[in-house]
Design a protein around this motif. Structure first.
Motif, PDB file in Angstrom:
ATOM      1  N   ASN A  46     -38.517 -14.704 -42.165  1.00 41.81           N
ATOM      2  CA  ASN A  46     -38.591 -13.091 -42.647  1.00 41.81           C
ATOM      3  C   ASN A  46     -37.849 -12.206 -41.861  1.00 41.81           C
ATOM      4  O   ASN A  46     -37.340 -12.655 -40.517  1.00 41.81           O
ATOM      5  CB  ASN A  46     -40.156 -12.611 -42.533  1.00 41.81           C
ATOM      6  CG  ASN A  46     -40.767 -13.528 -43.584  1.00 41.81           C
ATOM      7  OD1 ASN A  46     -40.429 -13.932 -44.556  1.00 41.81           O
ATOM      8  ND2 ASN A  46     -42.211 -13.355 -43.526  1.00 41.81           N
ATOM      9  N   SER A  47     -37.620 -11.249 -42.499  1.00 38.44           N
ATOM     10  CA  SER A  47     -36.655 -10.160 -41.552  1.00 38.44           C
ATOM     11  C   SER A  47     -36.649  -8.760 -42.052  1.00 38.44           C
ATOM     12  O   SER A  47     -36.745  -8.673 -43.493  1.00 38.44           O
ATOM     13  CB  SER A  47     -35.264 -10.478 -41.709  1.00 38.44           C
ATOM     14  OG  SER A  47     -34.442  -9.310 -40.770  1.00 38.44           O
ATOM     15  N   LEU A  48     -36.830  -7.530 -41.595  1.00 35.66           N
ATOM     16  CA  LEU A  48     -36.362  -6.370 -42.087  1.00 35.66           C
ATOM     17  C   LEU A  48     -35.071  -5.739 -41.508  1.00 35.66           C
ATOM     18  O   LEU A  48     -34.343  -5.333 -42.267  1.00 35.66           O
ATOM     19  CB  LEU A  48     -37.657  -5.640 -42.145  1.00 35.66           C
ATOM     20  CG  LEU A  48     -37.457  -4.064 -42.528  1.00 35.66           C
ATOM     21  CD1 LEU A  48     -38.946  -3.638 -42.847  1.00 35.66           C
ATOM     22  CD2 LEU A  48     -36.925  -3.146 -41.657  1.00 35.66           C
ATOM     23  N   ARG A  49     -35.127  -5.454 -40.157  1.00 40.44           N
ATOM     24  CA  ARG A  49     -33.963  -4.919 -39.629  1.00 40.44           C
ATOM     25  C   ARG A  49     -32.766  -5.827 -39.463  1.00 40.44           C
ATOM     26  O   ARG A  49     -31.801  -5.338 -40.013  1.00 40.44           O
ATOM     27  CB  ARG A  49     -34.267  -4.610 -38.032  1.00 40.44           C
ATOM     28  CG  ARG A  49     -35.132  -3.300 -37.931  1.00 40.44           C
ATOM     29  CD  ARG A  49     -36.238  -3.652 -36.816  1.00 40.44           C
ATOM     30  NE  ARG A  49     -37.189  -4.421 -37.044  1.00 40.44           N
ATOM     31  CZ  ARG A  49     -38.258  -4.309 -37.805  1.00 40.44           C
ATOM     32  NH1 ARG A  49     -38.525  -3.208 -37.960  1.00 40.44           N
ATOM     33  NH2 ARG A  49     -39.337  -5.287 -38.180  1.00 40.44           N
ATOM     34  N   THR A  50     -33.009  -7.077 -39.558  1.00 43.22           N
ATOM     35  CA  THR A  50     -31.614  -7.996 -39.538  1.00 43.22           C
ATOM     36  C   THR A  50     -31.085  -8.121 -40.623  1.00 43.22           C
ATOM     37  O   THR A  50     -29.885  -7.908 -41.009  1.00 43.22           O
ATOM     38  CB  THR A  50     -32.026  -9.401 -39.073  1.00 43.22           C
ATOM     39  OG1 THR A  50     -32.723  -9.116 -37.591  1.00 43.22           O
ATOM     40  CG2 THR A  50     -30.755 -10.050 -38.706  1.00 43.22           C
ATOM     41  N   ARG A 110     -30.387 -16.952 -39.644  1.00 42.00           N
ATOM     42  CA  ARG A 110     -31.657 -16.754 -39.124  1.00 42.00           C
ATOM     43  C   ARG A 110     -32.629 -18.034 -39.178  1.00 42.00           C
ATOM     44  O   ARG A 110     -32.935 -18.402 -40.454  1.00 42.00           O
ATOM     45  CB  ARG A 110     -32.257 -15.666 -39.581  1.00 42.00           C
ATOM     46  CG  ARG A 110     -33.898 -15.593 -39.146  1.00 42.00           C
ATOM     47  CD  ARG A 110     -34.571 -14.259 -39.137  1.00 42.00           C
ATOM     48  NE  ARG A 110     -34.199 -13.315 -38.400  1.00 42.00           N
ATOM     49  CZ  ARG A 110     -34.651 -12.130 -37.959  1.00 42.00           C
ATOM     50  NH1 ARG A 110     -36.027 -11.754 -38.352  1.00 42.00           N
ATOM     51  NH2 ARG A 110     -34.376 -11.476 -36.984  1.00 42.00           N
ATOM     52  N   GLU A 142     -30.988 -14.404 -35.078  1.00 39.49           N
ATOM     53  CA  GLU A 142     -32.148 -14.913 -34.473  1.00 39.49           C
ATOM     54  C   GLU A 142     -32.469 -16.450 -34.878  1.00 39.49           C
ATOM     55  O   GLU A 142     -32.584 -16.837 -35.845  1.00 39.49           O
ATOM     56  CB  GLU A 142     -33.499 -14.003 -34.694  1.00 39.49           C
ATOM     57  CG  GLU A 142     -34.378 -14.866 -33.833  1.00 39.49           C
ATOM     58  CD  GLU A 142     -35.764 -13.999 -33.669  1.00 39.49           C
ATOM     59  OE1 GLU A 142     -35.809 -12.659 -33.967  1.00 39.49           O
ATOM     60  OE2 GLU A 142     -36.634 -14.373 -33.108  1.00 39.49           O
ATOM     61  N   HIS A 147     -31.479 -14.379 -29.550  1.00 39.03           N
ATOM     62  CA  HIS A 147     -31.229 -12.910 -30.700  1.00 39.03           C
ATOM     63  C   HIS A 147     -30.193 -12.145 -30.290  1.00 39.03           C
ATOM     64  O   HIS A 147     -30.352 -11.152 -29.886  1.00 39.03           O
ATOM     65  CB  HIS A 147     -32.671 -12.333 -31.043  1.00 39.03           C
ATOM     66  CG  HIS A 147     -32.738 -11.637 -32.311  1.00 39.03           C
ATOM     67  ND1 HIS A 147     -31.677 -11.478 -33.054  1.00 39.03           N
ATOM     68  CD2 HIS A 147     -33.964 -10.792 -32.677  1.00 39.03           C
ATOM     69  CE1 HIS A 147     -32.154 -10.390 -34.006  1.00 39.03           C
ATOM     70  NE2 HIS A 147     -33.163 -10.243 -33.935  1.00 39.03           N
ATOM     71  N   GLN A 150     -30.065  -8.371 -31.425  1.00 40.01           N
ATOM     72  CA  GLN A 150     -30.814  -7.452 -31.048  1.00 40.01           C
ATOM     73  C   GLN A 150     -30.505  -7.124 -29.535  1.00 40.01           C
ATOM     74  O   GLN A 150     -30.665  -6.028 -29.185  1.00 40.01           O
ATOM     75  CB  GLN A 150     -32.392  -8.233 -31.026  1.00 40.01           C
ATOM     76  CG  GLN A 150     -33.379  -7.376 -30.441  1.00 40.01           C
ATOM     77  CD  GLN A 150     -33.795  -6.054 -31.356  1.00 40.01           C
ATOM     78  OE1 GLN A 150     -33.775  -6.257 -32.503  1.00 40.01           O
ATOM     79  NE2 GLN A 150     -33.493  -4.914 -30.920  1.00 40.01           N
ATOM     80  N   CYS A 280     -38.158  -4.592 -29.684  1.00 41.54           N
ATOM     81  CA  CYS A 280     -37.078  -4.833 -30.877  1.00 41.54           C
ATOM     82  C   CYS A 280     -37.784  -4.720 -32.256  1.00 41.54           C
ATOM     83  O   CYS A 280     -37.004  -4.588 -33.219  1.00 41.54           O
ATOM     84  CB  CYS A 280     -36.721  -6.467 -30.813  1.00 41.54           C
ATOM     85  SG  CYS A 280     -38.227  -7.637 -30.868  1.00 41.54           S
ATOM     86  N   LEU A 281     -39.317  -4.549 -32.505  1.00 42.33           N
ATOM     87  CA  LEU A 281     -39.830  -4.458 -33.786  1.00 42.33           C
ATOM     88  C   LEU A 281     -39.419  -5.596 -34.832  1.00 42.33           C
ATOM     89  O   LEU A 281     -38.644  -6.326 -34.388  1.00 42.33           O
ATOM     90  CB  LEU A 281     -39.548  -3.224 -34.563  1.00 42.33           C
ATOM     91  CG  LEU A 281     -39.462  -1.656 -33.780  1.00 42.33           C
ATOM     92  CD1 LEU A 281     -38.807  -0.695 -34.832  1.00 42.33           C
ATOM     93  CD2 LEU A 281     -40.715  -1.437 -33.381  1.00 42.33           C
ATOM     94  N   PRO A 282     -40.677  -6.009 -35.539  1.00 35.47           N
ATOM     95  CA  PRO A 282     -41.825  -5.225 -35.586  1.00 35.47           C
ATOM     96  C   PRO A 282     -42.766  -5.537 -34.291  1.00 35.47           C
ATOM     97  O   PRO A 282     -42.683  -6.533 -33.674  1.00 35.47           O
ATOM     98  CB  PRO A 282     -42.433  -5.958 -36.846  1.00 35.47           C
ATOM     99  CG  PRO A 282     -41.882  -7.491 -36.588  1.00 35.47           C
ATOM    100  CD  PRO A 282     -40.307  -7.189 -36.210  1.00 35.47           C
ATOM    101  N   ARG A 308     -28.741  -1.523 -34.516  1.00 31.52           N
ATOM    102  CA  ARG A 308     -28.766  -2.866 -35.032  1.00 31.52           C
ATOM    103  C   ARG A 308     -27.425  -2.996 -35.949  1.00 31.52           C
ATOM    104  O   ARG A 308     -26.991  -4.043 -36.091  1.00 31.52           O
ATOM    105  CB  ARG A 308     -29.781  -3.690 -35.731  1.00 31.52           C
ATOM    106  CG  ARG A 308     -30.998  -3.834 -34.630  1.00 31.52           C
ATOM    107  CD  ARG A 308     -30.789  -4.987 -33.711  1.00 31.52           C
ATOM    108  NE  ARG A 308     -30.381  -6.129 -34.358  1.00 31.52           N
ATOM    109  CZ  ARG A 308     -31.211  -6.985 -35.209  1.00 31.52           C
ATOM    110  NH1 ARG A 308     -32.319  -6.881 -34.929  1.00 31.52           N
ATOM    111  NH2 ARG A 308     -30.411  -8.129 -36.007  1.00 31.52           N
TER     112      ARG A 308
HETATM  113  N1   CP Z   1     -35.881  -7.003 -34.590  1.00 31.38           N
HETATM  114  C1   CP Z   1     -35.601  -7.788 -35.566  1.00 31.38           C
HETATM  115  O1   CP Z   1     -34.920  -8.722 -35.395  1.00 31.38           O
HETATM  116  O2   CP Z   1     -36.395  -7.478 -36.766  1.00 31.38           O
HETATM  117  P1   CP Z   1     -36.448  -8.348 -38.207  1.00 31.38           P
HETATM  118  O3   CP Z   1     -37.135  -9.459 -37.810  1.00 31.38           O
HETATM  119  O4   CP Z   1     -37.094  -7.231 -39.169  1.00 31.38           O
HETATM  120  O5   CP Z   1     -35.325  -8.580 -38.579  1.00 31.38           O
END
Ligand code: CP
Length: 323
Positions: A46-50, A110, A142, A147, A150, A280-282, A308
């Motif tokens: 899963n990912s949001l930012r990347t 990823r 990542e 990563h 990041q 780095c979130l989440p 990012r």
């Molecule tokens: N920090 C980071 O890589 O966020 P995601 O896991 O949401 O991509």
């Protein structure tokens, strides 16, 4: 640039940071570079930012982007050679990778640590196969152990907000209910040690990071002492890296309920040099960091996430220039 995995792949950090600021000034000035070029972003996790920042960075450069969520709609992939494929996995990675490579110019992958075998994770078995068989430049979005997109964004953020030439940067372990990989702390340590900062790592005993990433860092087991005079506090959980006891690799060593005094709060931040807070979130609030600190005026988590896009664009730009 053909591979983006380690801080050494980006070359001179001063030049990379200057390029990041140049990207920030006008991120659309290199649209010609990506014309008729395709970035394939492959997510095993899963990912949001990347996902969003890397797509945006590729679009800024004029690229076409394909995103593949391997576990949603693609054939289930076998990753081991020699396996009789009579189970639920219909395709082998060794065919899938060159096929994917044939549809793009640059690949981002990823693939998190699996925690089944420390050696497999630390040898980067999945990413190394992409490097070997795709025929394309590969950047790590990542992996099991790193990563770098990041860490590069983290460094850009520190550079933008530092008030002294050589700030004190403290990376602290913090509690979490699940076993998390070491990719983020490994890369953060690697990049901080390459940058001009006073870097300190603090964690409970047993969570020592792999020397290939932290050799040369000051490790302080007393979190309060580590925080004294800090200009930046970087919080992250990680599971046991298995350096001193390989059998503990990927384990959460203590019930997190007993470790909540490691949660970053006003108590620890009070002994810092009015430190900025980074993550780095989440992030799981009130596990890793209290609400007041992450919402407070010294929190940089949103500009850090915004950077990012910048780190990804510098990396993609350099890969396009080297095609
Ligand atoms: N920090 C980071 O890589 O966020 P995601 O896991 O949401 O991509």
């Amino acid at each position: 640039m053909k591979i983006f995995q380690h801080v050494s792949d980006i070359g001179d950090l001063g030049a990379a940071l200057a390029e990041a600021q140049e990207v920030k000034r006008d991120r659309f000035q290199w649209q010609h570079l990506g014309r008729n070029k395709t970035a394939l972003l492959i997510f095993f996790n899963n990912s949001l930012r990347t996902r969003l920042s890397t797509q945006k960075a590729a679009m800024n450069l004029g690229m076409n982007v394909i995103v593949l969520d391997v576990n949603q709609g693609a054939w289930k992939l076998e990753t081991e050679r020699g396996v009789i494929m009579d189970g639920d996995k219909s395709e082998h990675l060794l065919e899938a990778i060159p096929v994917m490579g044939s549809y793009c110019d640059i690949i981002g992958v990823r693939s998190f640590a699996r925690f089944e075998n420390r050696q497999d994770d630390y040898e980067e078995r999945i990413l190394q196969q992409f490097i070997r068989y795709s025929g394309r430049p590969v950047f790590f979005m990542e992996s099991a152990t790193v990563h770098p997109l990041q860490a590069f964004a983290d460094l850009i953020t520190i550079e933008e907000h530092k008030a002294t030439a050589r700030p004190k940067v403290v990376m602290t372990w913090a509690p979490h209910p699940k076993a998390l990989p070491q990719a983020v702390p490994n890369s953060f340590a690697e990049w901080m040690l390459a940058a001009d900062v006073d870097f300190v790592v603090t964690h409970p005993e047993g969570y020592e990071l792999d020397p290939q990433f932290v050799a040369g860092a000051r490790v302080e087991y007393d979190q309060m002492r580590a925080f004294e005079g800090a200009d930046f506090v970087y919080a992250k959980n990680w599971s046991c890296p298995g350096v001193t006891r390989p059998a503990d690799y990927g384990r959460v060593l203590d019930d997190y309920h007993t470790m909540m005094d490691w949660t970053v709060s006003a108590r620890q931040m009070a002994v810092t040099n009015d430190a900025h807070f980074l993550h780095c979130l989440p992030v799981r609030r009130n596990m890793i960091v209290t609400d007041d600190i992450i919402e407070g005026p010294r929190s940089l988590v949103i500009p850090e996430a915004a950077n990012r896009e910048i780190s990804a664009q510098v990396v993609l730009k350099r890969m396009l220039e080297a095609l």
